[in-house]
Write a protein that holds these residues in place. Structure first.
Motif, mmCIF file in Angstrom:
data_model
loop_
_atom_site.group_PDB
_atom_site.id
_atom_site.type_symbol
_atom_site.label_atom_id
_atom_site.label_comp_id
_atom_site.label_asym_id
_atom_site.label_seq_id
_atom_site.Cartn_x
_atom_site.Cartn_y
_atom_site.Cartn_z
ATOM 1 N N ALA A 33 46.085 14.264 -11.790
ATOM 2 C CA ALA A 33 45.103 14.031 -10.729
ATOM 3 C C ALA A 33 43.687 14.299 -11.237
ATOM 4 C CB ALA A 33 45.418 14.910 -9.526
ATOM 5 N N GLU A 34 43.519 15.405 -11.929
ATOM 6 C CA GLU A 34 42.206 15.760 -12.457
ATOM 7 C C GLU A 34 41.712 14.736 -13.484
ATOM 8 O OE1 GLU A 34 43.092 19.630 -13.885
ATOM 9 O OE2 GLU A 34 42.655 20.623 -11.964
ATOM 10 N N SER A 35 42.635 14.167 -14.249
ATOM 11 C CA SER A 35 42.247 13.179 -15.254
ATOM 12 C C SER A 35 41.667 11.919 -14.619
ATOM 13 C CB SER A 35 43.449 12.809 -16.136
ATOM 14 O OG SER A 35 44.374 11.987 -15.446
ATOM 15 N N LEU A 36 42.022 11.691 -13.355
ATOM 16 C CA LEU A 36 41.499 10.538 -12.616
ATOM 17 C C LEU A 36 40.420 10.961 -11.626
ATOM 18 C CD1 LEU A 36 44.887 8.697 -11.952
ATOM 19 C CD2 LEU A 36 43.097 8.011 -13.563
ATOM 20 N N ASP A 37 39.937 12.192 -11.763
ATOM 21 C CA ASP A 37 38.867 12.750 -10.942
ATOM 22 C C ASP A 37 39.230 12.899 -9.470
ATOM 23 O OD1 ASP A 37 36.283 13.252 -12.603
ATOM 24 O OD2 ASP A 37 37.084 11.364 -13.363
ATOM 25 N N TYR A 38 40.499 13.182 -9.222
ATOM 26 C CA TYR A 38 40.913 13.670 -7.909
ATOM 27 C C TYR A 38 40.978 15.195 -7.979
ATOM 28 C CZ TYR A 38 42.545 8.890 -6.960
ATOM 29 O OH TYR A 38 42.632 7.537 -6.785
ATOM 30 N N VAL A 39 40.903 15.847 -6.835
ATOM 31 C CA VAL A 39 40.971 17.300 -6.770
ATOM 32 C C VAL A 39 42.327 17.706 -6.215
ATOM 33 C CG1 VAL A 39 39.968 19.387 -5.763
ATOM 34 C CG2 VAL A 39 38.476 17.474 -6.419
ATOM 35 N N PRO A 40 43.147 18.422 -6.997
ATOM 36 C CA PRO A 40 44.442 18.887 -6.488
ATOM 37 C C PRO A 40 44.248 19.916 -5.372
ATOM 38 C CG PRO A 40 44.336 19.013 -8.894
ATOM 39 C CD PRO A 40 42.941 18.761 -8.411
ATOM 40 N N LEU A 41 45.249 20.048 -4.536
ATOM 41 C CA LEU A 41 45.185 21.017 -3.446
ATOM 42 C C LEU A 41 45.441 22.431 -3.965
ATOM 43 C CD1 LEU A 41 47.203 19.120 -0.693
ATOM 44 C CD2 LEU A 41 44.713 19.236 -0.953
ATOM 45 N N PRO A 42 44.837 23.437 -3.334
ATOM 46 C CA PRO A 42 45.113 24.832 -3.712
ATOM 47 C C PRO A 42 46.566 25.196 -3.437
ATOM 48 C CG PRO A 42 43.140 24.668 -2.346
ATOM 49 C CD PRO A 42 43.808 23.337 -2.292
ATOM 50 N N ALA A 43 47.072 26.176 -4.177
ATOM 51 C CA ALA A 43 48.463 26.610 -4.019
ATOM 52 C C ALA A 43 48.758 27.068 -2.594
ATOM 53 C CB ALA A 43 48.765 27.733 -5.010
ATOM 54 N N SER A 44 47.781 27.703 -1.951
ATOM 55 C CA SER A 44 47.990 28.185 -0.586
ATOM 56 C C SER A 44 48.218 27.035 0.394
ATOM 57 C CB SER A 44 46.791 29.017 -0.136
ATOM 58 O OG SER A 44 45.598 28.246 -0.161
ATOM 59 N N VAL A 45 47.518 25.929 0.169
ATOM 60 C CA VAL A 45 47.691 24.760 1.044
ATOM 61 C C VAL A 45 49.047 24.112 0.791
ATOM 62 C CG1 VAL A 45 46.747 22.528 1.722
ATOM 63 C CG2 VAL A 45 45.206 24.404 1.132
ATOM 64 N N ILE A 46 49.449 24.036 -0.468
ATOM 65 C CA ILE A 46 50.764 23.470 -0.797
ATOM 66 C C ILE A 46 51.873 24.294 -0.153
ATOM 67 C CG2 ILE A 46 52.383 23.023 -2.688
ATOM 68 C CD1 ILE A 46 49.891 22.415 -4.434
ATOM 69 N N ALA A 47 51.745 25.610 -0.183
ATOM 70 C CA ALA A 47 52.741 26.473 0.466
ATOM 71 C C ALA A 47 52.788 26.208 1.960
ATOM 72 C CB ALA A 47 52.413 27.939 0.198
ATOM 73 N N GLN A 48 51.625 25.977 2.560
ATOM 74 C CA GLN A 48 51.551 25.668 3.986
ATOM 75 C C GLN A 48 52.238 24.339 4.280
ATOM 76 O OE1 GLN A 48 47.521 25.820 5.457
ATOM 77 N NE2 GLN A 48 48.016 24.709 7.334
ATOM 78 N N ILE A 49 52.019 23.358 3.408
ATOM 79 C CA ILE A 49 52.639 22.040 3.589
ATOM 80 C C ILE A 49 54.160 22.142 3.486
ATOM 81 C CG2 ILE A 49 52.922 19.764 2.503
ATOM 82 C CD1 ILE A 49 49.909 20.000 1.728
ATOM 83 N N GLU A 50 54.649 22.925 2.536
ATOM 84 C CA GLU A 50 56.097 23.096 2.380
ATOM 85 C C GLU A 50 56.724 23.731 3.624
ATOM 86 O OE1 GLU A 50 56.123 25.275 -1.257
ATOM 87 O OE2 GLU A 50 56.228 23.459 -2.512
ATOM 88 N N LYS A 51 56.004 24.630 4.276
ATOM 89 C CA LYS A 51 56.483 25.201 5.535
ATOM 90 C C LYS A 51 56.533 24.139 6.626
ATOM 91 C CE LYS A 51 54.921 29.971 4.747
ATOM 92 N NZ LYS A 51 53.990 31.042 5.200
ATOM 93 N N THR A 52 55.545 23.250 6.610
ATOM 94 C CA THR A 52 55.536 22.142 7.579
ATOM 95 C C THR A 52 56.763 21.266 7.396
ATOM 96 O OG1 THR A 52 53.116 22.116 7.708
ATOM 97 C CG2 THR A 52 54.263 20.098 8.350
ATOM 98 N N TRP A 53 57.083 20.946 6.140
ATOM 99 C CA TRP A 53 58.281 20.142 5.879
ATOM 100 C C TRP A 53 59.522 20.812 6.461
ATOM 101 C CZ3 TRP A 53 57.413 19.320 -0.109
ATOM 102 C CH2 TRP A 53 56.310 18.489 -0.299
ATOM 103 N N ALA A 54 59.640 22.116 6.221
ATOM 104 C CA ALA A 54 60.849 22.840 6.638
ATOM 105 C C ALA A 54 60.977 22.948 8.153
ATOM 106 C CB ALA A 54 60.849 24.244 6.023
#
Length: 348
Positions: A313-334
């Motif tokens: 993602a960074e190589s294409l100049d996108y900004v990855p999400l912070p780990a805390s947000v990813i953890a929040q998203i995984e809770k949403t999935w569950a």
């Protein structure tokens, strides 16, 4: 060369669809062109590592929203987040994947990337058709040392339903009262002037070919096509160039933890280093999917991408999400995406 790489990834995505259907799989997604370069790259990497094939159709956010609502794809993709009430009414969940930026791009002799500076009101007046010449006093005031021609400005905009357009018009609505009242912010608007083109690809091609033109594209497309991107005066009054650091500065203000169903808009954020036309891109899926197994495979892919795709993602100049947000998203999935037995379709 980036153009060749993108073309190869696009070809991969088409072949992947054929292979998937041949083995009876039904994993498919459609929507935003804004994140297409990184989704295609992730798909290529994931295939190499797992042998799994994923088909993503880059048809614009409007098409992606419609296809997921029609239940013709496993996931939709949009750069315009749906409002919580819209998600509830449709039975959908949304979650962000990466942050990027819309950038104005121009085709002017002697003007390269970063050589031209605009502010929000001037950009709005160009797309309103009020400023029609490149040597207009408003543009000259912002660029006193630039050699600006007296030629007509050729405006290029999206013709399809587009999250890139939503981000761009949302920004213009914040900068120009006339834009807000006369045009507004949406994936599709009634453009006051200009030529329509389909997708980020179409706008890139039109601006590249038309002298005196200006358009807006996701930053990866500007880099891919070696286009002259414009500096923008941000909310703090600073002239900033588009790049991953400037997008990261905009993303730093995102309060995902307190957002309602990830409804966050990142345009016109404060900060001296902030790019003002930034935005996240989102995935849309059903809370009760028609095909739980397909949804599980899609979530497995995005889980892998969060954990293994940051550098790409960074190589294409996108900004990855912070780990805390990813953890929040995984809770949403569950808690939100469940099969007919009431259990999560995917447990990571």
């Amino acid at each position: 060369m980036r153009h060749t790489n993108f073309a190869r990834v696009a070809a991969f995505a088409v072949c992947a669809a054929a292979a998937s259907y041949a083995y009876g799989a039904s994993i498919s997604g459609a929507g935003a062109t804004f994140p297409y370069p990184i989704y295609a790259k992730w798909a290529q990497m994931y295939n190499k590592e797992t042998g799994f094939q994923l088909n993503y159709q880059s048809i614009g956010s409007g098409g992606g929203i419609q296809q997921i609502k029609n239940k013709t794809v496993t996931f939709g993709a949009s750069d315009m987040p749906l409002e919580p009430k819209q998600l509830t009414a449709a039975g959908l969940v949304q979650f962000p994947t990466v942050v990027g930026g819309d950038v104005p791009v121009v085709n002017l002799d002697g003007i390269g990337a970063g050589d031209l500076t605009l502010d929000g009101p001037t950009l709005a007046d160009i797309f309103l058709g009020k400023i029609t010449k490149w040597d207009d006093p408003a543009i000259k005031k912002l660029n006193p040392n630039a050699k600006l021609p007296s030629s007509a400005i050729v405006v290029v905009h999206r013709s399809d339903g587009s999250g890139t357009t939503f981000i761009f018009t949302n920004y213009l609505s914040k900068e120009s009262p006339q834009w807000q009242s006369d045009v507004g912010a949406s994936t599709s608007v009634e453009w006051p002037t200009g030529i329509g083109a389909k997708g980020n690809e179409g706008v890139s091609n039109n601006v590249t070919q038309a002298k005196g033109s200006i358009g807006y594209v996701e930053y990866a497309y500007a880099l891919e096509n070696k286009m002259a991107s414009v500096k923008m005066i941000n909310k703090d009054g600073k002239a900033v160039a588009p790049n991953s650091a400037a997008f990261q500065a905009a993303a730093a203000n995102a309060d995902w933890a307190h957002s309602d169903q990830y409804y966050v808009i990142l345009t016109d954020q404060p900060g001296a280093e902030t790019w003002p036309i930034a935005g996240a891109t989102f995935i849309l899926m059903y809370k009760q999917p028609v095909d739980p197994a397909a949804s599980a495979e899609a979530l497995k892919f995005f889980d892998w991408a969060y954990k293994n795709g940051a550098k790409a993602a960074e190589s294409l100049d996108y900004v990855p999400l912070p780990a805390s947000v990813i953890a929040q998203i995984e809770k949403t999935w569950a808690t939100e995406i469940k099969g007919p037995d009431g259990k999560p379709v995917y447990a990571n």
